[in-house]
Every structure is written in structure tokens, then in C-alpha cells.
Design a protein around this motif. Structure first.
Motif, PDB file in Angstrom:
ATOM      1  N   ASP A 240      45.719  40.661  35.472  1.00 29.79           N
ATOM      2  CA  ASP A 240      44.271  40.654  35.249  1.00 29.79           C
ATOM      3  C   ASP A 240      43.539  39.699  36.186  1.00 29.79           C
ATOM      4  O   ASP A 240      42.315  39.754  36.282  1.00 29.79           O
ATOM      5  CB  ASP A 240      43.957  40.252  33.805  1.00 29.79           C
ATOM      6  CG  ASP A 240      44.541  41.223  32.801  1.00 29.79           C
ATOM      7  OD1 ASP A 240      44.520  42.434  33.080  1.00 29.79           O
ATOM      8  OD2 ASP A 240      45.040  40.780  31.753  1.00 29.79           O
ATOM      9  N   ALA A 242      42.396  38.487  39.631  1.00 30.55           N
ATOM     10  CA  ALA A 242      42.205  38.979  40.999  1.00 30.55           C
ATOM     11  C   ALA A 242      42.345  37.836  42.001  1.00 30.55           C
ATOM     12  O   ALA A 242      42.251  36.654  41.653  1.00 30.55           O
ATOM     13  CB  ALA A 242      40.829  39.629  41.136  1.00 30.55           C
ATOM     14  N   ASN A 243      42.578  38.205  43.270  1.00 28.59           N
ATOM     15  CA  ASN A 243      42.757  37.196  44.315  1.00 28.59           C
ATOM     16  C   ASN A 243      41.503  36.381  44.574  1.00 28.59           C
ATOM     17  O   ASN A 243      41.583  35.263  45.080  1.00 28.59           O
ATOM     18  CB  ASN A 243      43.198  37.872  45.615  1.00 28.59           C
ATOM     19  CG  ASN A 243      44.612  38.418  45.528  1.00 28.59           C
ATOM     20  OD1 ASN A 243      45.449  37.872  44.824  1.00 28.59           O
ATOM     21  ND2 ASN A 243      44.876  39.502  46.240  1.00 28.59           N
ATOM     22  N   ASP A 244      40.339  36.928  44.229  1.00 36.03           N
ATOM     23  CA  ASP A 244      39.091  36.210  44.498  1.00 36.03           C
ATOM     24  C   ASP A 244      38.673  35.307  43.340  1.00 36.03           C
ATOM     25  O   ASP A 244      37.562  34.780  43.321  1.00 36.03           O
ATOM     26  CB  ASP A 244      37.969  37.192  44.828  1.00 36.03           C
ATOM     27  CG  ASP A 244      37.697  38.171  43.681  1.00 36.03           C
ATOM     28  OD1 ASP A 244      38.345  38.058  42.623  1.00 36.03           O
ATOM     29  OD2 ASP A 244      36.837  39.055  43.859  1.00 36.03           O
ATOM     30  N   ARG A 248      39.707  40.824  36.254  1.00 33.72           N
ATOM     31  CA  ARG A 248      39.532  42.269  36.415  1.00 33.72           C
ATOM     32  C   ARG A 248      39.150  42.920  35.087  1.00 33.72           C
ATOM     33  O   ARG A 248      39.826  42.733  34.083  1.00 33.72           O
ATOM     34  CB  ARG A 248      40.822  42.908  36.922  1.00 33.72           C
ATOM     35  CG  ARG A 248      41.228  42.516  38.335  1.00 33.72           C
ATOM     36  CD  ARG A 248      42.356  43.399  38.815  1.00 33.72           C
ATOM     37  NE  ARG A 248      42.745  43.098  40.174  1.00 33.72           N
ATOM     38  CZ  ARG A 248      43.777  42.328  40.512  1.00 33.72           C
ATOM     39  NH1 ARG A 248      44.528  41.786  39.557  1.00 33.72           N
ATOM     40  NH2 ARG A 248      44.061  42.099  41.775  1.00 33.72           N
TER      41      ARG A 248
END
Length: 416
Positions: A240, A242-244, A248
């Protein structure tokens, strides 16, 4: 493009590779063979080439010749079936192929191998191979269905002109794409360096993460059954995050309230991935996400806000200094693992209290600018990929005359 509409069987010999079986795992005629795992879209991955026993007669049937086009016949992913690449004799000696691949060998008097290579790339990229695939867990396109696919077959000289044109024009597009990839990499590097510099200028010391917490670090719930009840607490898992740094929405799961009770998160809690491919990834939970509990593969750190702002620590977790400590603290087992003790001993910069809010504003602003530039580069990469596919399809289907095309904007007004 002058030519005729026909089927692939008229242009090429389409053959299925030899099936792998236990009796072929050893023998007096062991030779390398290629399989679906070796074929990507336009590229052969030869980092892991296996061997099987092929008798001399089988080698005659299943050996590869330079210029043969290899197509993935079967795959567990509908998006991967039909991917193709050309064998150019990269490995000396006899090399054969398995039945997870189809071999396209041009008929000398009718088709040019390089033209067939671009036809296969067009057919894959436009989704034609996926449209003829059948199966459930494994998708197959079958040799017979591929033989029956339509192909516009111009004279050999024109086929070679089309191949030359696509070699040159896709190379230009690829160079542009490489520039954007390099730009994204440089932006990420600058992002980390700028964060380190900003934190260094605002900090007078570093302390162990565990000294900045109100309670000891803790693991989450190990729940095998996941639910989709929006009225229950959200169940935050590694997938859940995210890389940023956002959560999600498309991977929502929830836990029954009685299970979630002991793992509920508070505004500002830091979460760290403790194992697997994303070990070290971090996330700041905020109350705006709604009631939530965390999964067992996430470690919670509840920050003492009287000492620091949680997002300052999260920003540090995006730097090379942080990742170096994670790598040093990782336990190498079957999968990489960093436990709560290791995370607790991370050295984290302690920003001077009077400068925390202003420092956070600077870091957030720097990050936002960097991500905007990265997103623009990614959008251009997508546009280049679309233009590349449209160019290939337009050329091999005769939507324009390559002998008069300049290569610039040649796909304007054509359909992929």
C-alpha cells in the motif's frame, strides 16, 4: 507501400521449440537453449541460459540461425505473451529453443528477416498477439494461430528500406528516451543530496531513532484474511505504500475492529518495511487517511513531537546516508530483513527546534519541485513509447512511404 496482403505462413516458417522433459536434463549432447524468460520486447536477456540434451537430429530441427525471430508463445502474463527478439548468434556454437518460444525463419524469396523483426514488434505492441492468446493461468498464442495472422508483404527491396528506416528512426527515439531516463536519475540524486544538505545545515547533532520515540518500536498485525469494509479500520501493508510517500487507494484492505484494536496508528506514526525487496521504505501515517492499523511486515515508530516533526525523519529516510545505514543493518537470510532493533539504532539528524517548521517547508518544496520535473520526464517517456509504436505499425502496414519520410512527425494523422 506496394505489396500484397497475405498470412504469416507465406512469409516465414513458424516452428515451436522442443518441450523440456526430465529425460533431457542430461546426456551426451548438452547444448544451450533459449526459453521465454530469455526474450523481452526487442531484447534477448542471455544472463541465464540453460542447457538440455538435443540429439544431432534434434539440433537440426531446433537450432537457431542468425536472423531468426523468437516470439514468446506462452506466458503467465497476457502483457508478455508475444514479446519478440532476434537471434544474432550471440553465443558461439549450436543453440536451440524450447517450446515456450516460436521461431520465425523468413522464406528467402519472400521475406526479409529484419522486416519480420519489425512486424513482430508491431504485432506485439499493438496487442494483436494478446488478442489471439488463450488460457487461464498460462496464456498461449499457438503456432497455428500465429501462422494465420495477416501481414502486408511488399517486395523484398521495399521490406529492406522499411527495416532501414525503422532502425534509424527508432534509434533516434530511443536516444531521446535515454536522455529522459538519465534526467530522472539525476533528479533523484539531486533530491537526496539537497535533502542531506538542508538537514545538515539545520541540525546540530544526530541521535538514535529510538531516543526520539514515546514508546518502543512495534510490529503490526499478522492477518491472513483481508477485507474490503470501508467502515472497518484500514489495513496498511507494504504494497500500500507508494515510492512517493503516499498511501495507495487502489490497494485498500481492512481489518475487523477487534483485530485492529491493538495495532491502531496515531497521526505522525512512522512505518518502516522490515523485509523483502522494499525493505527500508518508509511512510508517515496521517489522520486524514482515516482509522488504520499496520501489517506485521511493517514496524511502527511513534515519534515524540516535543523532539522533532515526524516528516523531518521521513525526509531523512530518502537520503543516501539513511540507505547506507539500512544496508549495514540488514540481516542477509533468504530475504533481506531489518528488525526493530536495527531501525531503532539508526542515527537520525535532530533539527534545531526553532528551525524545524521552516526546514520542513524547504524540504517539502524541494521534493515537490523535483517530483514535478520527474513526472514531466515520465510523461515524455510515455509519449515517446506511444510515438515509437505508432511509427513501427505505420511503417510495416504501409500507412506512409518510408522512402520519402523524413522521420520527423511521420506518424501525425496515422493510426497505430
Amino acid at each position: 507501400m506496394s505489396g500484397r496482403s497475405t498470412t504469416l505462413r507465406a512469409a516465414a516458417e513458424v516452428a515451436l521449440g522442443r518441450q523440456r522433459a526430465p529425460q533431457h536434463d542430461s546426456g551426451p549432447h548438452m547444448v544451450p537453449y533459449l526459453r521465454a524468460a530469455n526474450v523481452k520486447d526487442g531484447v534477448l536477456d542471455l544472463s541465464d541460459v540453460k542447457e538440455m540434451n538435443f540429439t544431432p537430429a534434434e539440433q537440426q530441427t531446433f537450432s537457431l540461425h542468425p536472423g531468426d525471430v523468437l516470439i514468446t508463445e506462452g506466458s503467465g502474463s497476457i502483457s508478455a505473451v508475444g514479446a519478440s527478439a532476434v537471434w544474432r548468434g550471440e553465443i558461439d556454437g549450436v543453440v536451440c529453443f524450447q517450446n515456450t518460444l516460436l521461431r520465425l525463419r523468413p522464406r528467402d524469396d519472400r521475406a526479409d528477416g529484419r522486416f519480420l523483426e519489425w512486424w513482430a514488434r508491431s504485432t506485439f505492441g499493438s496487442g494483436v498477439f494478446a488478442s489471439i492468446a488463450s488460457g487461464a493461468n498460462i496464456y498461449h498464442i499457438s503456432a497455428e494461430r500465429v501462422r494465420a495472422l495477416p501481414i502486408e508483404l511488399p517486395p523484398l527491396e521495399e521490406q529492406r528500406r522499411i527495416a532501414d528506416f525503422l532502425d534509424a528512426e527508432t534509434s533516434r527515439l530511443d536516444d531521446l528516451a535515454k536522455t529522459q531516463v538519465l534526467l530522472i536519475e539525476r533528479l533523484k540524486e539531486r533530491e537526496g543530496v539537497a535533502t542531506e544538505l538542508t538537514l545538515s545545515n539545520a541540525s546540530s547533532s544526530s541521535v538514535r531513532l529510538k531516543r526520539m520515540l514515546t514508546v518502543p518500536m512495534s510490529y503490526g498485525a499478522n492477518e491472513s484474511t483481508e477485507h474490503d469494509r470501508r467502515d472497518w479500520p484500514r489495513y496498511i501493508r507494504t504494497t500500500d505504500i507508494a515510492n512517493d510517500g503516499r498511501l495507495r487507494d487502489e490497494t485498500f484492505a481492512s481489518l475487523p475492529p477487534d483485530v485492529a484494536r491493538n495495532y491502531m496508528l496515531s497521526d505522525g506514526d512512522l512505518l518502516f518495511v522490515r523485509s523483502g525487496a522494499t525493505v527500508g521504505k518508509s511512510f508517515v501515517y496521517e489522520s486524514q487517511y482515516g482509522p488504520a492499523a499496520h501489517a506485521g511486515y511493517l514496524i511502527r515508530a511513534r515519534v515524540n513531537r516535543n523532539l522533532t516533526l515526524p516528516r523531518l525523519i521521513w525526509h531523512f529516510c530518502q537520503t543516501a546516508k539513511y540507505w547506507q545505514q539500512v544496508d549495514e543493518g540488514a540481516i542477509q537470510a533468504t530475504i533481506q530483513n531489518v528488525n526493530a532493533e536495527k531501525y531503532g539504532n539508526l542515527l537520525v539528524p535532530l533539527v534545531d527546534r526553532e528551525r524545524q517548521h521552516s526546514t520542513l517547508e524547504i524540504l517539502d518544496s524541494q521534493l515537490a519541485t523535483s517530483r514535478i520535473l520527474q513526472n514531466r520526464a515520465k510523461q515524455l517517456l510515455e509519449l515517446l513509447a506511444e510515438r515509437r509504436q505508432a511509427l513501427i505499425t505505420a511503417a510495416v502496414t504501409g500507412q506512409f512511404d518510408v522512402s520519402t519520410a523524413s522521420g520527423r512527425c511521420v506518424t501525425d494523422g496515422v493510426t497505430a
